[in-house]
Enzyme design. Structure first.
Site, PDB file in Angstrom:
ATOM      1  N   GLY A  78       0.824  -1.199   0.000  1.00  0.00           N
ATOM      2  CA  GLY A  78       0.000   0.000   0.000  1.00  0.00           C
ATOM      3  C   GLY A  78       0.856   1.246   0.000  1.00  0.00           C
ATOM      4  O   GLY A  78       1.886   1.317  -0.672  1.00  0.00           O
ATOM      5  N   GLU A 131      -8.446  -1.434   2.425  1.00  0.00           N
ATOM      6  CA  GLU A 131      -7.352  -1.622   3.375  1.00  0.00           C
ATOM      7  C   GLU A 131      -7.832  -2.425   4.592  1.00  0.00           C
ATOM      8  O   GLU A 131      -8.229  -1.856   5.607  1.00  0.00           O
ATOM      9  CB  GLU A 131      -6.780  -0.272   3.802  1.00  0.00           C
ATOM     10  CG  GLU A 131      -6.256   0.553   2.622  1.00  0.00           C
ATOM     11  CD  GLU A 131      -5.583   1.841   3.044  1.00  0.00           C
ATOM     12  OE1 GLU A 131      -4.991   1.869   4.139  1.00  0.00           O
ATOM     13  OE2 GLU A 131      -5.663   2.818   2.285  1.00  0.00           O
ATOM     14  N   ASN A 185      -3.370  -4.711   2.130  1.00  0.00           N
ATOM     15  CA  ASN A 185      -4.118  -4.099   1.033  1.00  0.00           C
ATOM     16  C   ASN A 185      -4.412  -5.078  -0.099  1.00  0.00           C
ATOM     17  O   ASN A 185      -3.620  -5.958  -0.403  1.00  0.00           O
ATOM     18  CB  ASN A 185      -3.348  -2.903   0.476  1.00  0.00           C
ATOM     19  CG  ASN A 185      -3.228  -1.783   1.487  1.00  0.00           C
ATOM     20  OD1 ASN A 185      -3.192  -2.034   2.690  1.00  0.00           O
ATOM     21  ND2 ASN A 185      -3.181  -0.556   1.021  1.00  0.00           N
ATOM     22  N   LYS A 206       4.123   2.178   9.330  1.00  0.00           N
ATOM     23  CA  LYS A 206       5.131   3.167   9.677  1.00  0.00           C
ATOM     24  C   LYS A 206       4.548   4.409  10.365  1.00  0.00           C
ATOM     25  O   LYS A 206       5.133   4.953  11.289  1.00  0.00           O
ATOM     26  CB  LYS A 206       5.882   3.578   8.415  1.00  0.00           C
ATOM     27  CG  LYS A 206       6.654   2.429   7.764  1.00  0.00           C
ATOM     28  CD  LYS A 206       7.284   2.853   6.447  1.00  0.00           C
ATOM     29  CE  LYS A 206       7.991   1.686   5.775  1.00  0.00           C
ATOM     30  NZ  LYS A 206       8.537   2.046   4.447  1.00  0.00           N
ATOM     31  N   HIS A 229      -4.750  -9.712  14.257  1.00  0.00           N
ATOM     32  CA  HIS A 229      -3.852 -10.758  14.746  1.00  0.00           C
ATOM     33  C   HIS A 229      -2.428 -10.220  14.628  1.00  0.00           C
ATOM     34  O   HIS A 229      -2.127  -9.458  13.706  1.00  0.00           O
ATOM     35  CB  HIS A 229      -4.013 -12.030  13.910  1.00  0.00           C
ATOM     36  CG  HIS A 229      -3.093 -13.141  14.312  1.00  0.00           C
ATOM     37  ND1 HIS A 229      -3.338 -13.965  15.385  1.00  0.00           N
ATOM     38  CD2 HIS A 229      -1.906 -13.561  13.782  1.00  0.00           C
ATOM     39  CE1 HIS A 229      -2.367 -14.847  15.494  1.00  0.00           C
ATOM     40  NE2 HIS A 229      -1.477 -14.620  14.537  1.00  0.00           N
TER      41      HIS A 229
END
Length: 270
Positions: free
Chosen positions: A137, A201, A151, A143, A206
Site C-alpha cells: 500500500g 485496506e 491491502n 510506519k 492478529h
C-alpha cells in the site's frame, strides 16, 4: 413516502421494475415529465407533498444531486444530501445534513422511526466476498499509524468498490494456509491522507511477525461500522481506528456474525 425524480415517468417505472417490491413502497411517484419545471425548481417536491396530503414543512427530502437539494430547500423542506460525486460534499452545503451514504441515515433525527437493524453499533449486511494477493500500500499503515493493513488491488476488486460506499466495515479474513482471522476494513479515500483513488485496506486483527505480500487473502464482509471521516490530528485518527477494532472484535463474537468464520470460501482460492 414519495419518489420525485427529474427522469421521465416511463424511465422510473422501467428501473423500479427490476427491483421487486420497490414500487409498492412509494405512495406517490412523480416523473419530471409530469410537472412544468424540474429540479432545481421546487415544483416537483411541492406536488409530491400535495399528493401525500402533507405540509411541505413537514417533509424530509433525501437527495443525491445539487439541483435536488436546491429544489428541496426552495420547497421549504428539510434536506439530507447523499452526494453522488465523490469528495464533492462542499457543493451540497445548503442541505440540512450531508451524509456519506444511505447506510448513515438516522431517521430519528428528523422525527421518523429509528431503524431497528443496528446491533451493538454495527449494521449487518448481506455478505460480500472479495480476495486476491496482498499488495503493497502506501506504507503508512505500519510506519505512520502502527496499524499494518493487508491491502488488496482496487483494480481487481473494482466491482466491490463501486458497490460499497466508503466507510469502515468488518468481517472475516482467510490468509493462505495460515488461518481465519477477524478483520476490520477501510474502504474509501482516507480523507486525512487525501487519497486520489479509492482503496481497500483490511486490518487483520492478529499479531503477525512478518510481511505476507503476495499471499492469497480472502475476505467475507458481514457488517458496517461508520462512514469514513477526517480528523484534526493523527492521534485522533489512530484512536478512532483502534475503537473500530474494539467494535469489530466484540461484534464478531455474536452468533449473527461468528457463523461466517466457517465459510468455505475463506479456505479456498477465489
Amino acid at each position: 413516502m414519495a419518489l420525485a425524480s427529474n427522469s421521465p415517468r416511463a424511465s422510473i417505472e422501467s428501473k423500479i421494475f427490476y427491483h421487486q417490491g420497490w414500487k409498492e413502497l412509494f405512495s406517490v411517484i412523480i416523473g419530471g415529465d409530469e410537472v412544468k419545471m424540474g429540479k432545481p425548481s421546487p415544483e416537483i417536491f411541492l406536488e409530491a407533498a400535495k399528493r401525500l396530503n402533507i405540509e411541505p414543512s413537514s417533509c424530509l427530502v433525501i437527495e443525491d444531486s445539487v439541483p435536488g437539494v436546491t429544489a428541496g430547500k426552495a420547497a421549504g423542506m428539510e434536506v439530507v444530501a447523499v452526494p453522488s460525486i465523490p469528495k464533492q460534499s462542499h457543493l451540497y452545503t445548503s442541505a440540512d445534513e450531508i451524509i456519506n451514504s444511505l447506510l448513515d441515515l438516522q431517521p430519528e433525527k428528523w422525527g421518523l422511526p429509528q431503524f431497528q437493524d443496528w446491533v451493538e453499533g454495527t449494521l449487518p449486511l448481506e455478505p460480500s466476498y472479495i480476495g486476491g494477493p496482498v499488495i503493497k500500500g502506501f506504507g503508512r499503515g505500519s510506519k505512520v499509524l502502527g496499524i499494518p493493513t493487508a491491502n488488496l488491488s482496487a483494480e481487481e476488486n473494482s466491482d466491490f468498490l463501486s458497490e460499497h460506499p466508503s466507510g469502515v466495515y468488518f468481517g472475516w479474513a482467510g490468509l493462505s494456509n495460515r488461518g481465519v482471522y477477524k478483520m476490520v476494513m477501510s474502504i474509501g479515500w482516507n480523507p486525512y491522507f487525501n487519497n486520489t483513488e479509492k482503496t481497500i485496506e483490511p486490518w487483520l486483527l492478529h499479531e503477525f511477525h512478518e510481511d505476507f505480500y503476495g499471499e492469497e487473502l480472502r475476505l467475507v464482509v458481514v457488517g458496517y461500522i461508520r462512514p469514513e471521516a477526517n480528523f484534526p490530528s493523527l492521534e485522533r485518527l489512530v484512536a478512532k481506528i483502534h475503537n473500530d477494532k474494539k467494535v469489530a472484535e466484540r461484534a464478531l463474537d455474536l452468533p449473527l456474525y461468528s457463523k461466517y468464520k466457517d465459510d468455505p470460501l475463506l479456505k479456498t482460492t477465489l
